[in-house]
Design a protein around this motif. Structure first.
Motif, PDB file in Angstrom:
ATOM      1  N   GLN A  35       0.813  -1.206   0.000  1.00 33.28           N
ATOM      2  CA  GLN A  35       0.000   0.000   0.000  1.00 33.28           C
ATOM      3  C   GLN A  35       0.848   1.258   0.000  1.00 33.28           C
ATOM      4  OE1 GLN A  35      -2.621  -1.994   3.213  1.00 33.28           O
ATOM      5  NE2 GLN A  35      -3.656  -0.135   2.595  1.00 33.28           N
ATOM      6  N   PHE A  61      -1.705   4.454   0.359  1.00 35.85           N
ATOM      7  CA  PHE A  61      -3.024   4.553  -0.269  1.00 35.85           C
ATOM      8  C   PHE A  61      -3.945   3.447   0.206  1.00 35.85           C
ATOM      9  CE2 PHE A  61       0.058   2.543  -3.066  1.00 35.85           C
ATOM     10  CZ  PHE A  61      -0.533   1.318  -3.365  1.00 35.85           C
ATOM     11  N   GLU A  62      -5.255   3.649  -0.045  1.00 34.67           N
ATOM     12  CA  GLU A  62      -6.278   2.678   0.344  1.00 34.67           C
ATOM     13  C   GLU A  62      -5.975   1.314  -0.274  1.00 34.67           C
ATOM     14  OE1 GLU A  62      -8.862   3.147   2.363  1.00 34.67           O
ATOM     15  OE2 GLU A  62      -8.847   5.328   2.551  1.00 34.67           O
ATOM     16  N   LYS A  63      -6.298   0.259   0.444  1.00 35.63           N
ATOM     17  CA  LYS A  63      -5.926  -1.103   0.064  1.00 35.63           C
ATOM     18  C   LYS A  63      -6.419  -1.536  -1.316  1.00 35.63           C
ATOM     19  CE  LYS A  63      -5.423  -5.524   2.208  1.00 35.63           C
ATOM     20  NZ  LYS A  63      -5.473  -6.195   3.475  1.00 35.63           N
ATOM     21  N   TYR A  64      -7.656  -1.270  -1.652  1.00 37.77           N
ATOM     22  CA  TYR A  64      -8.207  -1.760  -2.921  1.00 37.77           C
ATOM     23  C   TYR A  64      -8.468  -0.630  -3.918  1.00 37.77           C
ATOM     24  CZ  TYR A  64      -8.690  -5.991  -0.227  1.00 37.77           C
ATOM     25  OH  TYR A  64      -8.424  -7.079   0.544  1.00 37.77           O
ATOM     26  N   ALA A  65      -7.764   0.459  -3.774  1.00 34.26           N
ATOM     27  CA  ALA A  65      -7.991   1.627  -4.625  1.00 34.26           C
ATOM     28  C   ALA A  65      -7.260   1.510  -5.955  1.00 34.26           C
ATOM     29  CB  ALA A  65      -7.527   2.886  -3.895  1.00 34.26           C
ATOM     30  N   ASP A  83      -7.980   8.836  -2.721  1.00 26.44           N
ATOM     31  CA  ASP A  83      -7.740   7.513  -2.123  1.00 26.44           C
ATOM     32  C   ASP A  83      -6.364   7.415  -1.482  1.00 26.44           C
ATOM     33  OD1 ASP A  83     -10.242   6.472  -2.753  1.00 26.44           O
ATOM     34  OD2 ASP A  83      -9.581   5.783  -4.723  1.00 26.44           O
ATOM     35  N   VAL A  85      -4.019   8.334   1.493  1.00 35.64           N
ATOM     36  CA  VAL A  85      -4.310   8.718   2.880  1.00 35.64           C
ATOM     37  C   VAL A  85      -3.172   9.459   3.560  1.00 35.64           C
ATOM     38  CG1 VAL A  85      -6.029   6.924   3.219  1.00 35.64           C
ATOM     39  CG2 VAL A  85      -3.653   6.427   3.720  1.00 35.64           C
TER      40      VAL A  85
END
Length: 89
Positions: A35, A61-65, A83, A85
């Motif tokens: 990530q 970044f967001e896990k599934y973005a 997305d 963070v």
């Protein structure tokens, strides 16, 4: 090079070798998706959008973005800036 549009960012995902406590290297299929990545390109600023990132930033970044893409033999992630963070120092 890829040029992102509409508040998106092109990221090169950092590859991290994962080992168990006993020193066994995990195969890529057993690893979680990293990530953290390096920003390679940022979309241009518009009246509606002002980027907070710069090329070269390391970000979390967001896990599934985002969408993974292959371009000229390399893998990249194209992600919405919203997305992301955090910037990693």
């Amino acid at each position: 090079m890829l040029k992102p549009l509409n508040g998106r960012v092109v990221i090169q995902i950092e590859e991290v070798e994962e080992k168990t406590v006993s020193g066994i290297v995990l195969p890529s299929a057993a690893k979680e998706k990293p990530q953290i990545g390096k920003v390679l390109a940022v979309s241009d600023d518009t009246e509606e959008f002002k980027s907070q990132l710069s090329v070269g930033d390391r970000v979390l970044f967001e896990k599934y973005a985002g969408s993974e893409v292959e371009y000229q033999g390399e893998s990249y992630l194209i992600i919405k800036e919203s997305d992301i963070v955090a910037v990693v120092d």
